[in-house]
Design a protein around this motif. Structure first.
Motif, mmCIF file in Angstrom:
data_model
loop_
_atom_site.group_PDB
_atom_site.id
_atom_site.type_symbol
_atom_site.label_atom_id
_atom_site.label_comp_id
_atom_site.label_asym_id
_atom_site.label_seq_id
_atom_site.Cartn_x
_atom_site.Cartn_y
_atom_site.Cartn_z
ATOM 1 N N GLU A 31 0.157 -5.627 -1.251
ATOM 2 C CA GLU A 31 -0.212 -4.311 -0.732
ATOM 3 C C GLU A 31 -0.662 -3.400 -1.868
ATOM 4 N N ARG A 32 -0.041 -3.531 -2.998
ATOM 5 C CA ARG A 32 -0.427 -2.722 -4.158
ATOM 6 C C ARG A 32 -1.857 -3.024 -4.592
ATOM 7 N N GLU A 33 -2.233 -4.302 -4.619
ATOM 8 C CA GLU A 33 -3.595 -4.679 -5.002
ATOM 9 C C GLU A 33 -4.618 -4.146 -3.999
ATOM 10 N N VAL A 34 -4.280 -4.221 -2.725
ATOM 11 C CA VAL A 34 -5.178 -3.697 -1.690
ATOM 12 C C VAL A 34 -5.347 -2.196 -1.880
ATOM 13 N N ASP A 44 -7.548 8.105 0.613
ATOM 14 C CA ASP A 44 -6.681 7.722 1.734
ATOM 15 C C ASP A 44 -6.727 6.202 1.924
ATOM 16 N N CYS A 45 -6.140 5.495 0.971
ATOM 17 C CA CYS A 45 -6.191 4.034 1.012
ATOM 18 C C CYS A 45 -5.399 3.467 2.183
ATOM 19 N N SER A 46 -4.347 4.160 2.619
ATOM 20 C CA SER A 46 -3.560 3.642 3.737
ATOM 21 C C SER A 46 -4.359 3.651 5.037
ATOM 22 N N ALA A 47 -5.171 4.674 5.257
ATOM 23 C CA ALA A 47 -6.008 4.714 6.462
ATOM 24 C C ALA A 47 -7.049 3.598 6.418
ATOM 25 N N LEU A 48 -7.677 3.411 5.272
ATOM 26 C CA LEU A 48 -8.664 2.339 5.146
ATOM 27 C C LEU A 48 -8.009 0.971 5.348
ATOM 28 N N HIS A 51 -7.409 0.462 9.017
ATOM 29 C CA HIS A 51 -8.677 0.170 9.694
ATOM 30 C C HIS A 51 -9.113 -1.268 9.432
ATOM 31 N N LEU A 52 -8.952 -1.744 8.213
ATOM 32 C CA LEU A 52 -9.324 -3.121 7.883
ATOM 33 C C LEU A 52 -8.467 -4.126 8.661
ATOM 34 N N VAL A 53 -7.186 -3.850 8.779
ATOM 35 C CA VAL A 53 -6.292 -4.741 9.527
ATOM 36 C C VAL A 53 -6.596 -4.657 11.018
ATOM 37 N N ASP A 54 -6.730 -3.443 11.540
ATOM 38 C CA ASP A 54 -7.033 -3.269 12.971
ATOM 39 C C ASP A 54 -8.377 -3.889 13.338
ATOM 40 N N GLY A 55 -9.331 -3.849 12.412
ATOM 41 C CA GLY A 55 -10.645 -4.415 12.658
ATOM 42 C C GLY A 55 -10.712 -5.922 12.465
ATOM 43 N N GLY A 56 -9.613 -6.524 12.053
ATOM 44 C CA GLY A 56 -9.568 -7.970 11.880
ATOM 45 C C GLY A 56 -10.222 -8.473 10.606
ATOM 46 N N LEU A 57 -10.476 -7.587 9.658
ATOM 47 C CA LEU A 57 -11.107 -7.992 8.405
ATOM 48 C C LEU A 57 -10.081 -8.424 7.360
ATOM 49 N N LEU A 58 -8.889 -7.863 7.445
ATOM 50 C CA LEU A 58 -7.755 -8.286 6.628
ATOM 51 C C LEU A 58 -6.625 -8.641 7.576
ATOM 52 N N VAL A 59 -5.888 -9.675 7.254
ATOM 53 C CA VAL A 59 -4.718 -10.026 8.064
ATOM 54 C C VAL A 59 -3.488 -10.002 7.178
ATOM 55 N N ARG A 60 -2.376 -9.722 7.819
ATOM 56 C CA ARG A 60 -1.099 -9.707 7.124
ATOM 57 C C ARG A 60 -0.142 -10.590 7.921
ATOM 58 N N PRO A 61 0.402 -11.630 7.298
ATOM 59 C CA PRO A 61 1.339 -12.501 8.012
ATOM 60 C C PRO A 61 2.554 -11.725 8.492
ATOM 61 N N ARG A 62 3.239 -12.287 9.453
ATOM 62 C CA ARG A 62 4.417 -11.620 10.015
ATOM 63 C C ARG A 62 5.478 -11.306 8.973
ATOM 64 N N ASP A 63 5.563 -12.124 7.936
ATOM 65 C CA ASP A 63 6.571 -11.852 6.897
ATOM 66 C C ASP A 63 6.177 -10.670 6.007
ATOM 67 N N SER A 65 4.193 -10.500 3.487
ATOM 68 C CA SER A 65 4.160 -10.797 2.058
ATOM 69 C C SER A 65 2.835 -10.475 1.386
ATOM 70 N N SER A 66 1.728 -10.603 2.103
ATOM 71 C CA SER A 66 0.436 -10.384 1.471
ATOM 72 C C SER A 66 -0.638 -10.138 2.521
ATOM 73 N N TYR A 67 -1.802 -9.749 2.035
ATOM 74 C CA TYR A 67 -2.985 -9.563 2.882
ATOM 75 C C TYR A 67 -4.011 -10.605 2.492
ATOM 76 N N ARG A 68 -4.850 -10.986 3.455
ATOM 77 C CA ARG A 68 -5.954 -11.920 3.197
ATOM 78 C C ARG A 68 -7.187 -11.465 3.959
ATOM 79 N N ARG A 69 -8.343 -11.664 3.337
ATOM 80 C CA ARG A 69 -9.626 -11.405 4.013
ATOM 81 C C ARG A 69 -9.943 -12.625 4.867
#
Length: 71
Positions: A31-34, A44-48, A51-63, A65-69
């Motif tokens: 999350e820090r790298e993102v 406003d990095c948290s809003a962006l 939006h990236l997660v809601d738009g399906g461009l980044l995903v975050r596993p249920r745990d 632990s990290s984000y992925r494009r």
């Protein structure tokens, strides 16, 4: 960038551009790298990030632990 676009089409274009230019496919990001990458564009990095997660461009596993494009 001074403001985050409100129009859906412009926001989607921006998010696609950010995902393609700031994040490599299939590489995990903390999350820090993102946040650090998004801060280079707008304060406003948290809003962006949301939006990236809601738009399906980044995903975050249920745990959470990290984000992925994905696209």
């Amino acid at each position: 960038m001074t403001t985050i676009p409100r129009r859906r089409a412009r926001l989607e274009q921006l998010l696609t551009h950010l995902a393609e230019t700031l994040f490599e496919r299939d590489r995990p990001y903390t999350e820090r790298e993102v946040n650090e990458a998004l801060l280079t564009v707008h304060e406003d990095c948290s809003a962006l990030r949301r939006h990236l997660v809601d738009g399906g461009l980044l995903v975050r596993p249920r745990d959470g632990s990290s984000y992925r494009r994905v696209r």
